[in-house]
Design a protein around this motif. Structure first.
Motif, mmCIF file in Angstrom:
data_model
loop_
_atom_site.group_PDB
_atom_site.id
_atom_site.type_symbol
_atom_site.label_atom_id
_atom_site.label_comp_id
_atom_site.label_asym_id
_atom_site.label_seq_id
_atom_site.Cartn_x
_atom_site.Cartn_y
_atom_site.Cartn_z
ATOM 1 N N ARG A 424 0.827 -1.206 0.000
ATOM 2 C CA ARG A 424 0.000 0.000 0.000
ATOM 3 C C ARG A 424 0.869 1.267 0.000
ATOM 4 O O ARG A 424 0.556 2.235 -0.693
ATOM 5 C CB ARG A 424 -0.952 -0.015 1.208
ATOM 6 C CG ARG A 424 -2.034 -1.088 1.106
ATOM 7 C CD ARG A 424 -2.971 -1.041 2.295
ATOM 8 N NE ARG A 424 -3.856 0.098 2.219
ATOM 9 C CZ ARG A 424 -5.200 0.024 2.131
ATOM 10 N NH1 ARG A 424 -5.786 -1.159 2.086
ATOM 11 N NH2 ARG A 424 -5.926 1.122 2.092
ATOM 12 N N LEU A 425 1.948 1.241 0.788
ATOM 13 C CA LEU A 425 2.806 2.427 0.827
ATOM 14 C C LEU A 425 3.579 2.613 -0.481
ATOM 15 O O LEU A 425 3.932 3.744 -0.849
ATOM 16 C CB LEU A 425 3.782 2.331 1.997
ATOM 17 C CG LEU A 425 3.175 2.488 3.403
ATOM 18 C CD1 LEU A 425 4.234 2.325 4.474
ATOM 19 C CD2 LEU A 425 2.459 3.834 3.551
ATOM 20 N N SER A 426 3.836 1.517 -1.189
ATOM 21 C CA SER A 426 4.508 1.645 -2.486
ATOM 22 C C SER A 426 3.612 2.345 -3.512
ATOM 23 O O SER A 426 4.100 2.954 -4.462
ATOM 24 C CB SER A 426 4.916 0.268 -3.008
ATOM 25 O OG SER A 426 3.776 -0.485 -3.382
ATOM 26 N N LYS A 427 2.306 2.275 -3.285
ATOM 27 C CA LYS A 427 1.351 2.922 -4.174
ATOM 28 C C LYS A 427 1.016 4.346 -3.706
ATOM 29 O O LYS A 427 0.722 5.221 -4.516
ATOM 30 C CB LYS A 427 0.062 2.088 -4.253
ATOM 31 C CG LYS A 427 0.266 0.709 -4.878
ATOM 32 C CD LYS A 427 -1.040 -0.091 -4.851
ATOM 33 C CE LYS A 427 -0.845 -1.480 -5.459
ATOM 34 N NZ LYS A 427 -2.081 -2.289 -5.398
ATOM 35 N N ASP A 428 1.029 4.531 -2.380
ATOM 36 C CA ASP A 428 0.663 5.832 -1.829
ATOM 37 C C ASP A 428 1.348 5.991 -0.472
ATOM 38 O O ASP A 428 0.940 5.360 0.507
ATOM 39 C CB ASP A 428 -0.867 5.934 -1.686
ATOM 40 C CG ASP A 428 -1.303 7.272 -1.098
ATOM 41 O OD1 ASP A 428 -0.430 8.141 -0.860
ATOM 42 O OD2 ASP A 428 -2.518 7.438 -0.866
ATOM 43 N N GLU A 429 2.356 6.826 -0.404
ATOM 44 C CA GLU A 429 3.123 6.999 0.828
ATOM 45 C C GLU A 429 2.291 7.600 1.957
ATOM 46 O O GLU A 429 2.670 7.502 3.131
ATOM 47 C CB GLU A 429 4.339 7.893 0.567
ATOM 48 C CG GLU A 429 5.377 7.254 -0.329
ATOM 49 C CD GLU A 429 6.594 8.148 -0.514
ATOM 50 O OE1 GLU A 429 6.556 9.298 -0.017
ATOM 51 O OE2 GLU A 429 7.578 7.700 -1.143
ATOM 52 N N ALA A 430 1.154 8.202 1.604
ATOM 53 C CA ALA A 430 0.294 8.822 2.622
ATOM 54 C C ALA A 430 -0.918 7.952 2.956
ATOM 55 O O ALA A 430 -1.864 8.421 3.588
ATOM 56 C CB ALA A 430 -0.167 10.193 2.144
ATOM 57 N N LEU A 437 -1.488 0.807 10.330
ATOM 58 C CA LEU A 437 -1.007 -0.545 10.544
ATOM 59 C C LEU A 437 0.473 -0.558 10.926
ATOM 60 O O LEU A 437 0.901 -1.330 11.785
ATOM 61 C CB LEU A 437 -1.219 -1.395 9.285
ATOM 62 C CG LEU A 437 -2.627 -1.920 9.012
ATOM 63 C CD1 LEU A 437 -2.660 -2.651 7.669
ATOM 64 C CD2 LEU A 437 -3.064 -2.865 10.128
ATOM 65 N N LEU A 438 1.241 0.302 10.261
ATOM 66 C CA LEU A 438 2.672 0.385 10.539
ATOM 67 C C LEU A 438 2.910 0.781 11.995
ATOM 68 O O LEU A 438 3.742 0.189 12.693
ATOM 69 C CB LEU A 438 3.325 1.390 9.596
ATOM 70 C CG LEU A 438 4.833 1.553 9.710
ATOM 71 C CD1 LEU A 438 5.552 0.230 9.434
ATOM 72 C CD2 LEU A 438 5.319 2.635 8.763
ATOM 73 N N GLU A 439 2.149 1.753 12.467
ATOM 74 C CA GLU A 439 2.259 2.186 13.865
ATOM 75 C C GLU A 439 1.871 1.056 14.815
ATOM 76 O O GLU A 439 2.524 0.821 15.838
ATOM 77 C CB GLU A 439 1.376 3.404 14.098
ATOM 78 C CG GLU A 439 1.475 3.967 15.513
ATOM 79 C CD GLU A 439 0.576 5.174 15.717
ATOM 80 O OE1 GLU A 439 0.511 5.684 16.849
ATOM 81 O OE2 GLU A 439 -0.085 5.610 14.735
ATOM 82 N N PHE A 440 0.799 0.345 14.448
ATOM 83 C CA PHE A 440 0.318 -0.777 15.264
ATOM 84 C C PHE A 440 1.403 -1.859 15.382
ATOM 85 O O PHE A 440 1.701 -2.356 16.477
ATOM 86 C CB PHE A 440 -0.950 -1.356 14.641
ATOM 87 C CG PHE A 440 -1.363 -2.693 15.191
ATOM 88 C CD1 PHE A 440 -1.934 -2.816 16.454
ATOM 89 C CD2 PHE A 440 -1.176 -3.862 14.444
ATOM 90 C CE1 PHE A 440 -2.305 -4.060 16.955
ATOM 91 C CE2 PHE A 440 -1.543 -5.098 14.935
ATOM 92 C CZ PHE A 440 -2.112 -5.193 16.198
ATOM 93 N N LEU A 441 2.027 -2.197 14.265
ATOM 94 C CA LEU A 441 3.045 -3.243 14.255
ATOM 95 C C LEU A 441 4.306 -2.810 14.992
ATOM 96 O O LEU A 441 4.940 -3.624 15.685
ATOM 97 C CB LEU A 441 3.377 -3.636 12.809
ATOM 98 C CG LEU A 441 2.267 -4.398 12.066
ATOM 99 C CD1 LEU A 441 2.562 -4.452 10.575
ATOM 100 C CD2 LEU A 441 2.109 -5.806 12.627
ATOM 101 N N GLN A 442 4.679 -1.554 14.862
ATOM 102 C CA GLN A 442 5.856 -1.057 15.563
ATOM 103 C C GLN A 442 5.639 -1.051 17.070
ATOM 104 O O GLN A 442 6.533 -1.392 17.842
ATOM 105 C CB GLN A 442 6.222 0.335 15.058
ATOM 106 C CG GLN A 442 6.819 0.331 13.649
ATOM 107 C CD GLN A 442 7.044 1.721 13.099
ATOM 108 O OE1 GLN A 442 6.366 2.678 13.499
ATOM 109 N NE2 GLN A 442 7.994 1.843 12.173
ATOM 110 N N ASP A 443 4.427 -0.666 17.483
ATOM 111 C CA ASP A 443 4.101 -0.712 18.913
ATOM 112 C C ASP A 443 4.117 -2.148 19.427
ATOM 113 O O ASP A 443 4.499 -2.414 20.572
ATOM 114 C CB ASP A 443 2.722 -0.102 19.163
ATOM 115 C CG ASP A 443 2.721 1.408 18.993
ATOM 116 O OD1 ASP A 443 3.822 2.001 19.010
ATOM 117 O OD2 ASP A 443 1.630 1.982 18.831
ATOM 118 N N LEU A 444 3.715 -3.050 18.544
ATOM 119 C CA LEU A 444 3.612 -4.458 18.933
ATOM 120 C C LEU A 444 4.983 -5.104 19.075
ATOM 121 O O LEU A 444 5.260 -5.844 20.018
ATOM 122 C CB LEU A 444 2.797 -5.218 17.870
ATOM 123 C CG LEU A 444 2.218 -6.571 18.251
ATOM 124 C CD1 LEU A 444 1.137 -6.413 19.315
ATOM 125 C CD2 LEU A 444 1.634 -7.241 17.008
#
Length: 473
Positions: A424-430, A437-444
Motif C-alpha cells: 500500500r505504501l509503495s502505491k501511496d506513501e500517505a 497498521l505500521l504504527e500498530f506493528l511497531q508498537d507491537l
C-alpha cells in the motif's frame, strides 16, 4: 436400620446413609465439566474403552447421566441392565460387584422421591458391608477396580484418580490381570506427552498377565513407537487386529497409530471398519474426514507441473473429507475444529457461501487463544484471496495478532500485515490505513521485521486454496 416409613428424621438419616455409599453420585464425576452434554459425548462416543467388557460399568455411567438429566425412569432401566450384566460376568462375586449399582439405585429412587425404595437399596448395601464389619462401604479391591474403570471411561480429569484406584487394588492383589490392565491404561494416558518410559513397564505387565486384552497391546505399540521401537510395536498391532478385528476401541487406536506414521489409507480403512459398528459416532466421522483432509494437504504440496493429472483426484479427496466432516458436524456441531476444517474445504471446493456459514459458526464458539488465532488467520486468508476484501482481512489479522499468545499463526499474521503495508505504501506513501497498521506493528514488536518477499499462504494455517503469493494478488 431406618424404618420404611419416612419421617423427617428418617429422611435425614437416609440422606446421611446415601453420602456414605461408594457409587457414581458420591464420586463427583461431573465436577469441573463444562457441560453435561460434553461429558456425555466424551463418555459415550469419544473415549476409547474395553468395548467387549465391563458392560455393567457403562450401564451404571449411563444411569448416572440420565439421572443428572432428570430422566429417572430411564436411569432405573440402565441399572436393571447393569444388574443383568453383573450376574452374567461376575456370577461368583455378584454381591460385591453389585454394591455400586445398588448405591446408584438408592440415589435414583431418592431423587424420584420414592424414599422407601431408596432405603431398601441402602439396606442391601448395609447387609453386604456388615459381613466385612463396615456399615455402608467396604475397602475391597473389586470396589476400587469398579471406581477405576468408571473414571477411566469418563476420561478427562478423572485419569489421575483412576490410576490411584488401580494402584490401591493392586496393593492387595498385585498379579490381578484386570487391575493391571486398568493401571496400564491410566498410566498410558497420563504419560502420553512428553514421551517417557513411565508407562512402558505397566503396559508390558498388563500384556503378560492379560494377553487377550488387545487394546492394551495397541497402547503398548504406540508407546514403543514413540520410544523408537517401532518394529515390536507393529507386530503387536498386527496381532491385536488379527485377534480383535471387530473391537472398535482397538480399531480406533490402531488407526491413530497408522496415521501418526503417515499411513493415511490404512488409518481410513480401520476407521471405516469401526464406523460399521458405530455409524452415528461423530468422532469417527471427524477422524475419517481429518485423514482425507490430510491427504488433500499432501496432494496440494505436489509441484504445479505435476498437478494437472491430480486435480480430479484432489476433488475426490475433498468430497470425501467434506462428506465425513459434514456428518460429524450434523451429529455434534460442538466438535473442536470441525467447522473450521469444513470452512476451509468449502473454500477449496468453491462453495464460498457455505464456507462463510462454517466460519461464522466457529467464531461463535468459545475457543482457546491459539485456536482463535488460527481461525482469524484462516478467515483473513479467505477474505483476502477469495472474497477480495482486504479491509476484512486486515481486521481479522489484527484481531488475531492482538490475542496475547505467541504462536506461529501470530507471526504469519504479522507478516501478512507487513506485506500489506509495504504494497500500500509503495502505491501511496500517505495511505492512512497502511500508516496506521505500521504504527500498530511497531508498537507491537518494538520495530517491524521485514516480510519475506515471496510470502505464501502456508498450508499449515489450514487454508486449502491453491498457493498464491500476496504479490500476485
Amino acid at each position: 436400620m431406618c424404618t420404611a416409613i419416612m419421617s423427617e428424621t428418617t429422611k435425614n438419616s437416609l440422606e446421611s446413609c446415601l453420602q456414605q455409599l461408594k457409587c457414581h453420585f458420591t464420586w463427583n464425576l461431573v465436577e469441573g465439566e463444562s457441560s453435561l452434554d460434553d461429558f456425555e459425548d466424551r463418555v459415550c462416543n469419544k473415549t476409547e474403552f474395553q468395548n467387549s467388557e465391563f458392560k455393567a460399568t457403562m450401564c451404571n455411567i449411563q444411569a448416572y447421566i440420565k439421572d443428572c438429566r432428570g430422566q429417572h425412569e430411564a436411569a432405573l432401566e440402565c441399572l436393571r441392565q447393569a444388574e443383568g450384566f453383573i450376574r452374567r460376568e461376575h456370577a461368583g462375586q455378584a454381591e460385591i460387584r453389585s454394591l455400586v449399582t445398588w448405591g446408584n439405585y438408592a440415589w435414583v429412587y431418592y431423587h424420584l422421591g420414592r424414599l422407601a425404595e431408596a432405603q431398601i437399596y441402602v439396606d442391601k448395601v448395609e447387609q453386604v458391608c456388615k459381613k466385612f464389619s463396615s456399615p455402608y462401604r467396604i475397602e475391597r479391591s473389586e470396589m476400587d477396580c469398579e471406581e477405576g474403570w468408571t473414571r477411566l471411561k469418563c476420561g478427562g480429569n478423572q485419569n489421575e484418580r483412576a490410576k490411584m484406584c488401580f494402584q490401591k487394588a493392586l496393593a492387595k492383589s498385585p498379579k490381578d490381570p484386570e487391575f493391571t490392565s486398568g493401571l496400564a491404561i491410566a498410566s498410558y494416558r497420563l504419560d502420553n506427552w512428553p514421551p517417557s518410559r513411565n508407562s512402558i513397564d505397566p503396559l508390558r505387565q498388563a500384556v503378560r498377565l492379560n494377553p487377550d486384552n488387545q487394546y492394551v497391546k495397541v497402547l503398548l505399540a504406540m508407546k514403543l513407537r514413540k520410544m523408537n521401537e517401532a518394529n515390536e510395536g507393529e507386530r503387536l498391532v498386527e496381532e491385536a487386529l488379527k485377534k480383535a478385528p471387530f473391537a472398535t476401541d482397538v480399531l480406533r487406536r490402531a488407526a491413530k497409530l497408522y496415521r501418526s506414521k503417515g499411513d493415511l489409507d490404512q488409518a481410513i480403512e480401520l476407521l471405516r471398519q469401526a464406523l460399521k459398528f458405530m455409524p452415528n459416532n461423530a468422532h469417527l466421522h471427524f477422524h475419517i474426514g481429518s485423514c482425507y483432509r490430510a491427504k488433500v494437504l499432501e496432494t496440494q504440496k505436489t509441484a504445479e507441473n505435476e498437478m494437472c493429472g491430480k486435480r480430479e483426484k484432489l476433488q475426490e479427496l475433498i468430497g470425501h473429507a467434506l462428506h465425513h466432516l459434514r456428518r460429524a458436524e450434523k451429529i455434534n456441531g460442538n466438535l473442536f475444529l470441525v467447522c473450521s476444517y469444513l470452512a476451509c474445504l468449502c473454500v477449496q471446493a468453491g462453495q464460498y457461501e457455505e464456507a462463510e456459514y462454517y466460519f461464522q459458526k466457529e467464531f461463535s464458539k468459545e475457543l482457546p487463544p491459539v485456536a482463535k488465532q488460527v481461525l482469524h488467520l484462516r478467515y483473513g486468508n479467505f477474505q483476502l484471496y477469495n472474497m477480495k476484501c482486504e479491509e476484512k482481512a486486515i481486521h481479522h489479522f489484527v484481531e488475531g495478532v492482538k490475542i496475547n499468545q505467541e504462536s506461529k499463526e501470530s507471526e504469519k499474521m504479522k507478516n501478512k500485515l507487513q506485506k500489506i503495508v509495504k504494497i500500500r505504501l509503495s502505491k501511496d506513501e500517505a495511505d492512512s490505513v497502511a500508516l496506521h497498521l505500521l504504527e500498530f506493528l511497531q508498537d507491537l514488536n518494538g520495530e517491524m521485521q521485514p516480510a519475506e518477499e515471496n510470502s505464501e499462504r502456508d498450508l499449515d494455517s489450514g487454508n486449502l486454496i491453491p498457493l498464491v503469493s500476496l504479490a500476485e494478488e
